[in-house]
Design an enzyme around this catalytic site. Sequence first.
Site, PDB file in Angstrom:
ATOM      1  N   ARG A  13      -1.494  -2.189   1.672  1.00 39.82           N
ATOM      2  CA  ARG A  13      -1.265  -1.057   2.588  1.00 39.82           C
ATOM      3  C   ARG A  13      -2.588  -0.549   3.163  1.00 39.82           C
ATOM      4  O   ARG A  13      -3.589  -0.461   2.483  1.00 39.82           O
ATOM      5  CB  ARG A  13      -0.576   0.065   1.811  1.00 39.82           C
ATOM      6  CG  ARG A  13      -0.465   1.367   2.579  1.00 39.82           C
ATOM      7  CD  ARG A  13       0.651   2.230   2.046  1.00 39.82           C
ATOM      8  NE  ARG A  13       0.344   2.853   0.776  1.00 39.82           N
ATOM      9  CZ  ARG A  13       1.205   3.623   0.117  1.00 39.82           C
ATOM     10  NH1 ARG A  13       2.418   3.829   0.589  1.00 39.82           N
ATOM     11  NH2 ARG A  13       0.865   4.162  -1.030  1.00 39.82           N
ATOM     12  N   ARG A  24       0.784   4.211 -11.159  1.00 42.48           N
ATOM     13  CA  ARG A  24       1.741   5.031 -10.405  1.00 42.48           C
ATOM     14  C   ARG A  24       3.161   4.505 -10.562  1.00 42.48           C
ATOM     15  O   ARG A  24       4.112   5.283 -10.601  1.00 42.48           O
ATOM     16  CB  ARG A  24       1.343   5.083  -8.925  1.00 42.48           C
ATOM     17  CG  ARG A  24       0.195   6.077  -8.688  1.00 42.48           C
ATOM     18  CD  ARG A  24      -0.552   5.806  -7.403  1.00 42.48           C
ATOM     19  NE  ARG A  24       0.281   5.817  -6.246  1.00 42.48           N
ATOM     20  CZ  ARG A  24       0.089   5.053  -5.163  1.00 42.48           C
ATOM     21  NH1 ARG A  24      -0.919   4.221  -5.113  1.00 42.48           N
ATOM     22  NH2 ARG A  24       0.901   5.142  -4.156  1.00 42.48           N
TER      23      ARG A  24
END
Length: 220
Positions: free
Chosen positions: A130, A176
């Site tokens: 990303r 995460r």
Amino acid sequence: MAKVYVFLGPPGAGKGTLGELFCQDSGVIHVSTGQLLRDEMELGSDLGQQVKELISHGSLVSDEIVAAMVAKRLAQPDIKARGVLLDGFPRTVHQAEMLCAILSENGGEMAAVLLIEADETMLMDRLTSRRMCPNKQCEAIYNIRTNPPRKAGICDRCGTALIQRSDDSEETARGRLKVYDEQTRPLVDYYEGKGKLVRMQSGDDAVEVNYKRLKAALKQ
Ligand code: ADP
Ligand code: ZN
């Protein structure tokens, strides 16, 4: 208050990218708590300084801080008129309960909670590939494999050099995903129990393909 949508799902599932398309189409306002927190960090506000460490380690910010931020934003007139998409909030059952209280104070109505599911190897791959545009007026999101800019490293919309979020490094991204499993996944049962949950599968396809799945899931 107008309609409230919640996009739920692991980091990298596409909440931000699909959320932006959904908001362009439907006119509801996109509120990403991750983005609000990154804005505070960039401003160097007290709040920004408080949360910096937690975010860079991939941990969650406290429920009270995030809920206060959301309550403040939801009280603004644009949202009351156009409705809101909450992207990245709630992230714990406690936050969901706080949201319920915020909505009953504002007369808000939960339209749907969309769970965006995706398989774990794809998520890791997506997070680490990303890139985002750091220009505050733009904030476009790219993926160097599935949704690359026309010119490598440069935002199509505004020409700014793209960056990688510091919490998209491999190690933090893995952390995460674990935080999602432990603290956020219980919300699936929570909202299913309330009859609000709809699901979609986000595959390793072009954004447009996943967006069609989203519209089908929301029947829009
Ligand atoms: P992603 O969904 O890709 O993990 P976000 O931009 O939504 O990324 O969030 C980035 C970080 O901001 C999270 O890892 C967390 O530290 C913090 N954050 C965002 N939303 C919340 C929330 N609702 N509760 C607690 N922390 C949050
Ligand atoms: Zn840009």
